[in-house]
Design a protein around this motif. Sequence first.
Motif, PDB file in Angstrom:
ATOM      1  N   CYS A  13      45.330  44.950  46.117  1.00  0.00           N
ATOM      2  CA  CYS A  13      45.745  43.864  45.239  1.00  0.00           C
ATOM      3  C   CYS A  13      45.425  44.257  43.799  1.00  0.00           C
ATOM      4  O   CYS A  13      44.380  44.857  43.534  1.00  0.00           O
ATOM      5  N   HIS A  14      46.300  43.905  42.873  1.00  0.00           N
ATOM      6  CA  HIS A  14      46.083  44.204  41.458  1.00  0.00           C
ATOM      7  C   HIS A  14      45.299  43.103  40.749  1.00  0.00           C
ATOM      8  O   HIS A  14      44.986  43.242  39.570  1.00  0.00           O
ATOM      9  N   GLY A  15      44.981  42.041  41.455  1.00  0.00           N
ATOM     10  CA  GLY A  15      44.232  40.938  40.858  1.00  0.00           C
ATOM     11  C   GLY A  15      42.737  41.179  40.876  1.00  0.00           C
ATOM     12  O   GLY A  15      42.245  42.169  41.418  1.00  0.00           O
ATOM     13  N   THR A  16      42.014  40.251  40.285  1.00  0.00           N
ATOM     14  CA  THR A  16      40.551  40.279  40.280  1.00  0.00           C
ATOM     15  C   THR A  16      40.041  39.267  41.286  1.00  0.00           C
ATOM     16  O   THR A  16      40.439  38.105  41.254  1.00  0.00           O
ATOM     17  N   LEU A  17      39.151  39.704  42.160  1.00  0.00           N
ATOM     18  CA  LEU A  17      38.555  38.811  43.143  1.00  0.00           C
ATOM     19  C   LEU A  17      37.376  38.108  42.485  1.00  0.00           C
ATOM     20  O   LEU A  17      36.492  38.751  41.912  1.00  0.00           O
ATOM     21  N   ILE A  18      37.374  36.791  42.538  1.00  0.00           N
ATOM     22  CA  ILE A  18      36.313  35.984  41.939  1.00  0.00           C
ATOM     23  C   ILE A  18      35.475  35.402  43.066  1.00  0.00           C
ATOM     24  O   ILE A  18      35.984  34.690  43.924  1.00  0.00           O
ATOM     25  N   VAL A  19      34.174  35.727  43.053  1.00  0.00           N
ATOM     26  CA  VAL A  19      33.254  35.276  44.096  1.00  0.00           C
ATOM     27  C   VAL A  19      32.366  34.194  43.504  1.00  0.00           C
ATOM     28  O   VAL A  19      31.676  34.411  42.505  1.00  0.00           O
ATOM     29  N   HIS A  20      32.415  33.017  44.122  1.00  0.00           N
ATOM     30  CA  HIS A  20      31.591  31.895  43.665  1.00  0.00           C
ATOM     31  C   HIS A  20      30.233  31.939  44.351  1.00  0.00           C
ATOM     32  O   HIS A  20      30.067  32.581  45.383  1.00  0.00           O
ATOM     33  N   THR A  21      29.258  31.234  43.786  1.00  0.00           N
ATOM     34  CA  THR A  21      27.903  31.257  44.332  1.00  0.00           C
ATOM     35  C   THR A  21      27.830  30.680  45.736  1.00  0.00           C
ATOM     36  O   THR A  21      26.925  31.013  46.492  1.00  0.00           O
ATOM     37  N   ASP A  22      28.806  29.843  46.101  1.00  0.00           N
ATOM     38  CA  ASP A  22      28.831  29.300  47.464  1.00  0.00           C
ATOM     39  C   ASP A  22      29.633  30.210  48.403  1.00  0.00           C
ATOM     40  O   ASP A  22      29.975  29.821  49.506  1.00  0.00           O
ATOM     41  N   GLU A  23      29.912  31.447  47.936  1.00  0.00           N
ATOM     42  CA  GLU A  23      30.627  32.481  48.684  1.00  0.00           C
ATOM     43  C   GLU A  23      32.116  32.202  48.888  1.00  0.00           C
ATOM     44  O   GLU A  23      32.787  32.923  49.607  1.00  0.00           O
ATOM     45  N   VAL A  24      32.648  31.154  48.264  1.00  0.00           N
ATOM     46  CA  VAL A  24      34.084  30.931  48.261  1.00  0.00           C
ATOM     47  C   VAL A  24      34.680  31.995  47.344  1.00  0.00           C
ATOM     48  O   VAL A  24      34.123  32.318  46.296  1.00  0.00           O
ATOM     49  N   VAL A  25      35.810  32.571  47.738  1.00  0.00           N
ATOM     50  CA  VAL A  25      36.457  33.587  46.913  1.00  0.00           C
ATOM     51  C   VAL A  25      37.874  33.149  46.560  1.00  0.00           C
ATOM     52  O   VAL A  25      38.502  32.392  47.293  1.00  0.00           O
ATOM     53  N   GLU A  26      38.336  33.623  45.416  1.00  0.00           N
ATOM     54  CA  GLU A  26      39.707  33.394  45.004  1.00  0.00           C
ATOM     55  C   GLU A  26      40.158  34.630  44.241  1.00  0.00           C
ATOM     56  O   GLU A  26      39.350  35.438  43.799  1.00  0.00           O
ATOM     57  N   CYS A  27      41.466  34.775  44.109  1.00  0.00           N
ATOM     58  CA  CYS A  27      42.018  35.940  43.429  1.00  0.00           C
ATOM     59  C   CYS A  27      42.863  35.486  42.245  1.00  0.00           C
ATOM     60  O   CYS A  27      43.550  34.461  42.316  1.00  0.00           O
ATOM     61  N   SER A  28      42.819  36.257  41.180  1.00  0.00           N
ATOM     62  CA  SER A  28      43.596  35.933  39.982  1.00  0.00           C
ATOM     63  C   SER A  28      45.079  36.267  40.147  1.00  0.00           C
ATOM     64  O   SER A  28      45.900  35.838  39.343  1.00  0.00           O
ATOM     65  N   GLU A  29      45.421  37.012  41.178  1.00  0.00           N
ATOM     66  CA  GLU A  29      46.817  37.409  41.415  1.00  0.00           C
ATOM     67  C   GLU A  29      47.548  36.315  42.203  1.00  0.00           C
ATOM     68  O   GLU A  29      47.183  36.021  43.348  1.00  0.00           O
ATOM     69  N   PRO A  30      48.561  35.698  41.607  1.00  0.00           N
ATOM     70  CA  PRO A  30      49.319  34.686  42.350  1.00  0.00           C
ATOM     71  C   PRO A  30      49.914  35.286  43.627  1.00  0.00           C
ATOM     72  O   PRO A  30      50.412  36.404  43.625  1.00  0.00           O
ATOM     73  N   GLY A  31      49.798  34.578  44.697  1.00  0.00           N
ATOM     74  CA  GLY A  31      50.361  35.033  45.961  1.00  0.00           C
ATOM     75  C   GLY A  31      49.433  35.877  46.803  1.00  0.00           C
ATOM     76  O   GLY A  31      49.761  36.211  47.937  1.00  0.00           O
ATOM     77  N   CYS A  32      48.266  36.251  46.294  1.00  0.00           N
ATOM     78  CA  CYS A  32      47.312  37.030  47.092  1.00  0.00           C
ATOM     79  C   CYS A  32      46.774  36.136  48.201  1.00  0.00           C
ATOM     80  O   CYS A  32      46.304  35.029  47.957  1.00  0.00           O
ATOM     81  N   ARG A  33      46.841  36.620  49.419  1.00  0.00           N
ATOM     82  CA  ARG A  33      46.385  35.824  50.565  1.00  0.00           C
ATOM     83  C   ARG A  33      45.258  36.502  51.346  1.00  0.00           C
ATOM     84  O   ARG A  33      44.685  35.923  52.243  1.00  0.00           O
ATOM     85  N   ASP A  34      44.956  37.751  51.020  1.00  0.00           N
ATOM     86  CA  ASP A  34      43.906  38.487  51.723  1.00  0.00           C
ATOM     87  C   ASP A  34      42.774  38.752  50.746  1.00  0.00           C
ATOM     88  O   ASP A  34      42.903  39.581  49.841  1.00  0.00           O
ATOM     89  N   PHE A  35      41.685  38.034  50.890  1.00  0.00           N
ATOM     90  CA  PHE A  35      40.590  38.091  49.928  1.00  0.00           C
ATOM     91  C   PHE A  35      39.491  39.076  50.320  1.00  0.00           C
ATOM     92  O   PHE A  35      38.349  38.944  49.882  1.00  0.00           O
TER      93      PHE A  35
END
Length: 67
Positions: A13-35
Amino acid sequence: MECPHCVADLDHCHGTLIVHTDEVVECSEPGCRDFDRVRHTFVVTCEEIDGDCHCTASLVEEYAQAS
């Protein structure tokens, strides 16, 4: 310039993976589904990009109540 991972046909993925302190993750790349972390070249914590994230505010509140 081409991405070497794209040229090699590697799953990434070309996006940036953002890891929250509660271990929830999200990606800055729209449409990314595999974190999975290995798919992302850039991995940051929410504290590194935004000091006002809801999860860091919750930790500060929990710490204050425990003291």
